[in-house]
Motif scaffolding. Structure first.
Motif, PDB file in Angstrom:
ATOM      1  N   ILE A  73       0.863  -1.197   0.000  1.00 44.77           N
ATOM      2  CA  ILE A  73       0.000   0.000   0.000  1.00 44.77           C
ATOM      3  C   ILE A  73       0.892   1.238   0.000  1.00 44.77           C
ATOM      4  CG2 ILE A  73      -0.214  -0.164   2.544  1.00 44.77           C
ATOM      5  CD1 ILE A  73      -3.111   0.896   2.216  1.00 44.77           C
ATOM      6  N   ASP A  74       0.452   2.307  -0.681  1.00 44.71           N
ATOM      7  CA  ASP A  74       1.248   3.543  -0.726  1.00 44.71           C
ATOM      8  C   ASP A  74       1.213   4.255   0.618  1.00 44.71           C
ATOM      9  OD1 ASP A  74       1.852   3.037  -3.307  1.00 44.71           O
ATOM     10  OD2 ASP A  74       0.632   4.648  -4.175  1.00 44.71           O
ATOM     11  N   ALA A  75       2.239   5.085   0.839  1.00 43.46           N
ATOM     12  CA  ALA A  75       2.359   5.756   2.131  1.00 43.46           C
ATOM     13  C   ALA A  75       1.463   6.981   2.256  1.00 43.46           C
ATOM     14  CB  ALA A  75       3.809   6.178   2.338  1.00 43.46           C
ATOM     15  N   ASP A  76       0.822   7.392   1.153  1.00 44.99           N
ATOM     16  CA  ASP A  76       0.135   8.684   1.193  1.00 44.99           C
ATOM     17  C   ASP A  76      -1.357   8.584   1.488  1.00 44.99           C
ATOM     18  OD1 ASP A  76      -0.631   7.496  -1.110  1.00 44.99           O
ATOM     19  OD2 ASP A  76       0.209   8.992  -2.459  1.00 44.99           O
ATOM     20  N   LEU A  77      -1.812   7.407   1.905  1.00 43.77           N
ATOM     21  CA  LEU A  77      -3.221   7.177   2.258  1.00 43.77           C
ATOM     22  C   LEU A  77      -4.182   7.372   1.092  1.00 43.77           C
ATOM     23  CD1 LEU A  77      -3.446   8.770   5.835  1.00 43.77           C
ATOM     24  CD2 LEU A  77      -3.370   6.363   5.249  1.00 43.77           C
ATOM     25  N   GLN A  78      -3.671   7.264  -0.146  1.00 43.88           N
ATOM     26  CA  GLN A  78      -4.578   7.365  -1.298  1.00 43.88           C
ATOM     27  C   GLN A  78      -5.375   6.078  -1.459  1.00 43.88           C
ATOM     28  OE1 GLN A  78      -1.759   8.965  -4.492  1.00 43.88           O
ATOM     29  NE2 GLN A  78      -3.669  10.009  -4.916  1.00 43.88           N
ATOM     30  N   ASP A  79      -4.754   4.974  -1.053  1.00 40.54           N
ATOM     31  CA  ASP A  79      -5.442   3.684  -1.147  1.00 40.54           C
ATOM     32  C   ASP A  79      -6.299   3.515   0.105  1.00 40.54           C
ATOM     33  OD1 ASP A  79      -3.929   3.212  -3.447  1.00 40.54           O
ATOM     34  OD2 ASP A  79      -2.290   2.380  -2.275  1.00 40.54           O
TER      35      ASP A  79
ATOM     36  N   GLU B 146     -12.261   3.236  -3.674  1.00 39.52           N
ATOM     37  CA  GLU B 146     -12.263   4.633  -4.110  1.00 39.52           C
ATOM     38  C   GLU B 146     -10.891   5.217  -3.820  1.00 39.52           C
ATOM     39  OE1 GLU B 146     -14.271   7.154  -6.174  1.00 39.52           O
ATOM     40  OE2 GLU B 146     -15.557   5.650  -5.214  1.00 39.52           O
ATOM     41  N   ARG B 147     -10.215   5.677  -4.844  1.00 39.07           N
ATOM     42  CA  ARG B 147      -8.884   6.267  -4.647  1.00 39.07           C
ATOM     43  C   ARG B 147      -9.047   7.690  -4.134  1.00 39.07           C
ATOM     44  NH1 ARG B 147      -3.178   4.970  -5.294  1.00 39.07           N
ATOM     45  NH2 ARG B 147      -2.181   6.627  -6.463  1.00 39.07           N
ATOM     46  N   LYS B 148      -8.354   7.983  -3.021  1.00 41.95           N
ATOM     47  CA  LYS B 148      -8.528   9.309  -2.421  1.00 41.95           C
ATOM     48  C   LYS B 148      -7.431  10.254  -2.853  1.00 41.95           C
ATOM     49  CE  LYS B 148     -10.097   7.068   1.671  1.00 41.95           C
ATOM     50  NZ  LYS B 148      -9.497   6.697   2.891  1.00 41.95           N
ATOM     51  N   GLU B 149      -7.531  11.502  -2.345  1.00 51.54           N
ATOM     52  CA  GLU B 149      -6.447  12.449  -2.604  1.00 51.54           C
ATOM     53  C   GLU B 149      -5.301  12.141  -1.672  1.00 51.54           C
ATOM     54  OE1 GLU B 149      -7.445  16.817  -2.921  1.00 51.54           O
ATOM     55  OE2 GLU B 149      -9.430  15.902  -3.065  1.00 51.54           O
ATOM     56  N   ARG B 150      -4.112  12.561  -2.037  1.00 55.83           N
ATOM     57  CA  ARG B 150      -2.950  12.418  -1.186  1.00 55.83           C
ATOM     58  C   ARG B 150      -3.216  13.133   0.146  1.00 55.83           C
ATOM     59  NH1 ARG B 150       2.493  12.093  -0.699  1.00 55.83           N
ATOM     60  NH2 ARG B 150       3.281  10.653  -2.253  1.00 55.83           N
ATOM     61  N   ALA B 151      -2.970  12.447   1.283  1.00 54.28           N
ATOM     62  CA  ALA B 151      -3.284  13.055   2.577  1.00 54.28           C
ATOM     63  C   ALA B 151      -2.377  14.255   2.844  1.00 54.28           C
ATOM     64  CB  ALA B 151      -3.149  12.020   3.681  1.00 54.28           C
TER      65      ALA B 151
HETATM   66 MG    MG Z   1       0.181   8.586  -4.313  1.00 50.18          MG
END
Ligand code: MG
Ligand code: UDP
Length: 319
Positions: free
Chosen positions: A101-107, A203-208
């Motif tokens: 999982i990516d570190a930016d909470l987009q997932d 649902e893919r979110k925006e970068r936190a």
């Molecule tokens: Mg990202």
């Protein structure tokens, strides 16, 4: 006894978002341990991809405060795919399955239990596929969708709208470890493994917080890497194009000879200049594409290591 999950999180200069990510992931993992979805030995593994900011200090201190958190630090920035691979290989013999999982909470972390459900049903690979790209900027949406379409049209099969939010069982990881190529393009390799797979939509979110680490230049390189690692279609295209050009030019030659013997020749500056430019351009393009593949061979034959783990947070556990 339920299975051990490792969440593998590659991080490059993610100091801004890391505390939030750690708390979101550990809350989720805690809940999954509490309801018996995964084992209490499950962990969150942050892979610091040679960050220049405070990422490693944060990972290190989080690992002291929170028993779920582990970290490894790569000796330098090796790129997202290598960092992810380093984490997966590190986790392989310590767990039963991983989710990257990516570190930016987009997932969306809320769908993590759905991944585990599919794993329990016997899937070895579960792809996280985003529903849409409403939250991305128009530019990102356009370039990213172009990327998938271009990749597939070139013959490198990837799962549409799937990035690297993915579950892999230990068996799948072992299969992956047999792929020795240095130019890693995981979205292309994983589908080659086979085994039972499924998808989870989210649902893919925006970068936190923080900025994307994939500017356009990196994305183009990534696409080129994917294409040249998985398909020789561009080489075939050149051959076909070359064949068509040769056939057309032989017709041209016959026409030119006829004209010559009939005495109709004109200075023909325009035709000559145009053909020189056109063929010169095509040849240069062809050489460039060949060069790309030769470059690939060059980096593959050297067999340089993909990464080097400088240190990890779990000193006690390892001994
Ligand atoms: Mg990202
Ligand atoms: N990343 C990495 N090494 C790099 C570039 C990116 O480990 O050289 C990580 C980054 O920290 C993030 C993930 O890869 O966790 C995806 O990057 P990003 O979110 O910037 O890409 P985007 O979502 O904008 O495509």
């Amino acid at each position: 006894m339920c299975d051990i999950l490792y969440l593998v999180v590659p991080c490059y200069n993610e100091a801004e978002v890391l505390p939030d990510t750690a708390s979101a992931l550990s809350t989720r993992l805690n809940a999954m341990v509490a309801d018996g979805t995964v084992s209490a030995e499950s962990r969150i593994l942050f892979v610091d991809d040679g960050s220049e900011d405070r990422t490693w200090e944060i990972v290190d201190s989080l690992s002291r405060e929170n028993g779920f958190i582990l970290g490894v630090k790569l000796s330098r920035n090796q790129g997202h795919q290598n960092a992810l691979y380093a984490g997966m290989m590190y986790a392989m013999d310590k767990c039963d399955f991983i989710i990257s999982i990516d570190a930016d909470l987009q997932d969306d972390v809320e769908v993590l239990p759905q991944f585990v459900e599919k794993y329990n049903e016997g899937c070895h690979v579960v792809y996280g596929v985003r529903n849409g790209r409403k939250k991305d900027t128009a530019f990102k949406r356009l370039t990213a969708q172009g990327f998938y379409k271009f990749m597939n049209s070139m013959g490198a099969e990837t799962v549409y709208n799937h990035a690297d939010y993915r579950l892999m069982s230990r068996v799948a990881l072992e299969a992956l470890s047999q792929y020795k190529e240095v130019n890693l393009f995981l979205r292309g390799i994983v589908p080659l493994i086979g085994l039972k797979t499924d998808t989870v939509f989210y649902e893919r979110k925006e970068r936190a917080a923080g900025e994307t680490k994939y500017p356009l230049k990196k994305m183009i390189n990534f696409a080129l890497d994917g294409i040249t690692s998985f398909t020789v279609k561009p080489l075939r295209l050149i051959s076909s194009f070359g064949l068509i050009c040769s056939m057309l030019s032989s017709c041209g030659l016959i026409y030119a000879l006829f004209s010559h013997f009939l005495g109709n020749t004109v200075p023909g500056w325009t035709a000559i200049t145009c053909s020189i430019w056109l063929l010169g351009g095509i040849q240069l393009l062809g050489i460039g594409v060949l060069g790309e593949y030769i470059g690939k061979i060059f980096s593959e034959v050297k067999q340089r290591p993909r990464y080097f783990i400088e240190k990890s947070t779990c000193r006690e556990e390892e001994q």
